[in-house]
Design an enzyme around this catalytic site. Structure first.
Site, short mmCIF file in Angstrom:
data_model
loop_
_atom_site.label_atom_id
_atom_site.label_comp_id
_atom_site.label_asym_id
_atom_site.label_seq_id
_atom_site.Cartn_x
_atom_site.Cartn_y
_atom_site.Cartn_z
N LYS A 13 71.27 -3.44 -16.92
CA LYS A 13 70.29 -4.49 -16.61
C LYS A 13 68.95 -4.19 -17.29
CE LYS A 13 70.75 -3.64 -12.12
NZ LYS A 13 71.79 -2.59 -12.13
N ARG A 87 69.23 -8.07 -4.30
CA ARG A 87 70.44 -7.24 -4.25
C ARG A 87 71.05 -7.20 -2.86
NH1 ARG A 87 68.34 -2.66 -7.52
NH2 ARG A 87 70.11 -1.36 -7.07
N ARG A 126 71.87 9.20 -18.61
CA ARG A 126 70.63 8.44 -18.82
C ARG A 126 69.41 9.36 -18.74
NH1 ARG A 126 69.29 3.37 -15.21
NH2 ARG A 126 69.66 4.87 -13.55
N ARG A 159 66.27 10.55 -14.03
CA ARG A 159 65.82 9.92 -12.79
C ARG A 159 66.37 10.67 -11.58
NH1 ARG A 159 66.71 3.43 -13.07
NH2 ARG A 159 67.69 3.80 -11.06
N ARG A 170 74.99 5.03 -4.48
CA ARG A 170 74.53 3.75 -5.03
C ARG A 170 75.71 2.81 -5.32
NH1 ARG A 170 71.46 6.02 -9.85
NH2 ARG A 170 71.04 3.87 -10.48
P1 AP5 Z 1 70.26 0.86 -17.64
O1 AP5 Z 1 69.95 -0.29 -18.55
O2 AP5 Z 1 69.15 1.73 -17.20
O3 AP5 Z 1 71.13 0.32 -16.39
P2 AP5 Z 1 70.68 -0.47 -15.12
O4 AP5 Z 1 71.72 -1.53 -14.85
O5 AP5 Z 1 69.28 -0.95 -15.25
O6 AP5 Z 1 70.86 0.65 -14.04
P3 AP5 Z 1 69.90 1.12 -12.88
O7 AP5 Z 1 70.37 2.48 -12.48
O8 AP5 Z 1 68.47 0.95 -13.24
O9 AP5 Z 1 70.28 0.10 -11.77
P4 AP5 Z 1 70.07 0.26 -10.30
O10 AP5 Z 1 70.35 -1.14 -9.85
O11 AP5 Z 1 70.86 1.31 -9.63
O12 AP5 Z 1 68.57 0.81 -10.20
P5 AP5 Z 1 67.17 0.12 -9.93
O13 AP5 Z 1 66.16 0.78 -10.76
O14 AP5 Z 1 67.26 -1.35 -9.92
O15 AP5 Z 1 71.38 1.72 -18.39
C1 AP5 Z 1 71.92 2.90 -17.83
C2 AP5 Z 1 72.29 3.87 -18.97
O16 AP5 Z 1 73.32 3.29 -19.76
C3 AP5 Z 1 71.13 4.17 -19.93
O17 AP5 Z 1 71.21 5.51 -20.31
C4 AP5 Z 1 71.37 3.25 -21.12
O18 AP5 Z 1 70.88 3.80 -22.32
C5 AP5 Z 1 72.89 3.12 -21.12
N1 AP5 Z 1 73.29 1.77 -21.51
C6 AP5 Z 1 72.89 0.63 -20.89
N2 AP5 Z 1 73.42 -0.45 -21.49
C7 AP5 Z 1 74.17 0.04 -22.51
C8 AP5 Z 1 74.99 -0.60 -23.49
N3 AP5 Z 1 75.11 -1.93 -23.52
N4 AP5 Z 1 75.64 0.19 -24.36
C9 AP5 Z 1 75.53 1.54 -24.31
N5 AP5 Z 1 74.76 2.21 -23.41
C10 AP5 Z 1 74.10 1.45 -22.52
O19 AP5 Z 1 66.94 0.58 -8.40
C11 AP5 Z 1 66.79 1.92 -8.07
C12 AP5 Z 1 66.70 2.06 -6.56
O20 AP5 Z 1 65.52 1.34 -6.09
C13 AP5 Z 1 67.84 1.44 -5.75
O21 AP5 Z 1 68.92 2.33 -5.61
C14 AP5 Z 1 67.14 1.14 -4.43
O22 AP5 Z 1 67.04 2.30 -3.65
C15 AP5 Z 1 65.77 0.71 -4.85
N6 AP5 Z 1 65.70 -0.75 -5.07
C16 AP5 Z 1 65.51 -1.38 -6.27
N7 AP5 Z 1 65.53 -2.71 -6.11
C17 AP5 Z 1 65.73 -2.92 -4.79
C18 AP5 Z 1 65.87 -4.10 -4.01
N8 AP5 Z 1 65.82 -5.32 -4.57
N9 AP5 Z 1 66.07 -3.96 -2.68
C19 AP5 Z 1 66.13 -2.76 -2.11
N10 AP5 Z 1 66.02 -1.59 -2.78
C20 AP5 Z 1 65.83 -1.69 -4.12
MG MG Z 2 67.45 -0.45 -14.29
#
Ligand code: AP5
Ligand code: MG
Length: 217
Positions: A13, A87, A126, A159, A170
């Site tokens: 994402k 989410r 990552r 992270r 997660r």
């Molecule tokens: P990346 O693009 O970082 O993936 P992502 O989908 O953004 O993964 P996240 O871990 O950020 O998602 P998440 O939903 O768990 O975390 P968030 O920050 O929202 O890619 C991952 C890796 O893969 C990277 O190394 C990248 O280089 C590689 N990659 C990506 N795409 C690729 C491709 N196409 N090809 C090759 N390699 C690729 O949330 C974190 C925490 O915050 C949650 O667990 C929760 O506790 C809290 N939180 C956030 N939002 C909320 C909410 N709305 N409500 C409640 N709690 C929340």
């Molecule tokens: Mg992300």
């Protein structure tokens, strides 16, 4: 245009959002990024968020919904890419009410589909820049200089929630609390699936093609 990207942790994402930002004026709204900034600054919200995020759990809906409303009400005419929000079904219902109140329209929800083993490979490899948040991967996309961000020379780190135990938690949270959103948006006719197992640029191009096709309808 307002677009939601849903998907498992590590679906890509944030990476596809980086492509969108490069190519358009869309505002990237990532609740995860917002919480990480607050944690880095040790604010009250940051301390609260850390108590959930470190364990791989979700921050309470009321806290998250409030943050989003405050951002949207300042600029309801902007184009937003929602990443990691909503989410839970409660958050989706709240977003709908907020958008109605602010006269905003949701155009599309893209579900980035990836298998669990790819998630684990991506998240365990990552790395992110501590200063500007640029996303790297030790194998797919390493920084040019080890541990140093290509964009801002900041420190590139792992992270806190990318440790094995938190990744498993997660994925469970995704299954139980976020996956129901897929049916929620399907029922509204807004959901489209995109293959997340391709380059971030190709994911972006697929989403643009879907948006173009929707406009032509
Ligand atoms: P990346 O693009 O970082 O993936 P992502 O989908 O953004 O993964 P996240 O871990 O950020 O998602 P998440 O939903 O768990 O975390 P968030 O920050 O929202 O890619 C991952 C890796 O893969 C990277 O190394 C990248 O280089 C590689 N990659 C990506 N795409 C690729 C491709 N196409 N090809 C090759 N390699 C690729 O949330 C974190 C925490 O915050 C949650 O667990 C929760 O506790 C809290 N939180 C956030 N939002 C909320 C909410 N709305 N409500 C409640 N709690 C929340
Ligand atoms: Mg992300």
């Amino acid at each position: 245009m307002n677009l939601i990207i849903v998907g498992k942790p590590g679906a890509g994402k944030g990476s596809v959002a980086e492509v969108f930002k490069e190519k358009s004026d869309i505002i990237h709204l990532s609740t995860g990024d917002i919480f990480r900034k607050e944690m880095k600054e040790h604010t009250t919200l940051g301390e609260l968020a850390l108590s959930y995020i470190g364990k791989g759990q979700l921050v309470p809906d009321s806290v998250t919904n409030d943050i989003i409303y405050k951002i949207l009400e300042k600029n309801p005419s902007g184009s937003y890419l929602f990443d990691g929000y909503p989410r839970t079904v409660n958050q989706a219902e709240c977003l709908e009410q907020m958008m109605e109140k602010l006269n905003m329209k949701l155009d599309l929800v893209c579900d980035l589909e990836v298998k669990d083993d790819l998630v684990i490979f991506r998240l365990s490899g990552r790395r992110v820049c501590k200063s500007c948040g640029t996303i790297y991967h030790v194998i797919n996309h390493p920084p040019k200089k080890d541990g140093i961000c290509d964009v801002c020379n900041g420190e590139v780190i792992q992270r806190a929630d990318d440790k094995e135990e938190a990744i498993k938690a997660r994925l469970n949270v995704y299954q139980n609390q976020t996956k129901p959103l897929i049916d929620y948006y399907k029922a509204k006719g807004l959901l489209r699936s995109v293959d997340g197992d391709q380059s971030a640029l190709d994911v972006y191009l697929d989403i643009m093609e879907i948006l173009d096709n929707e406009k032509g309808r």
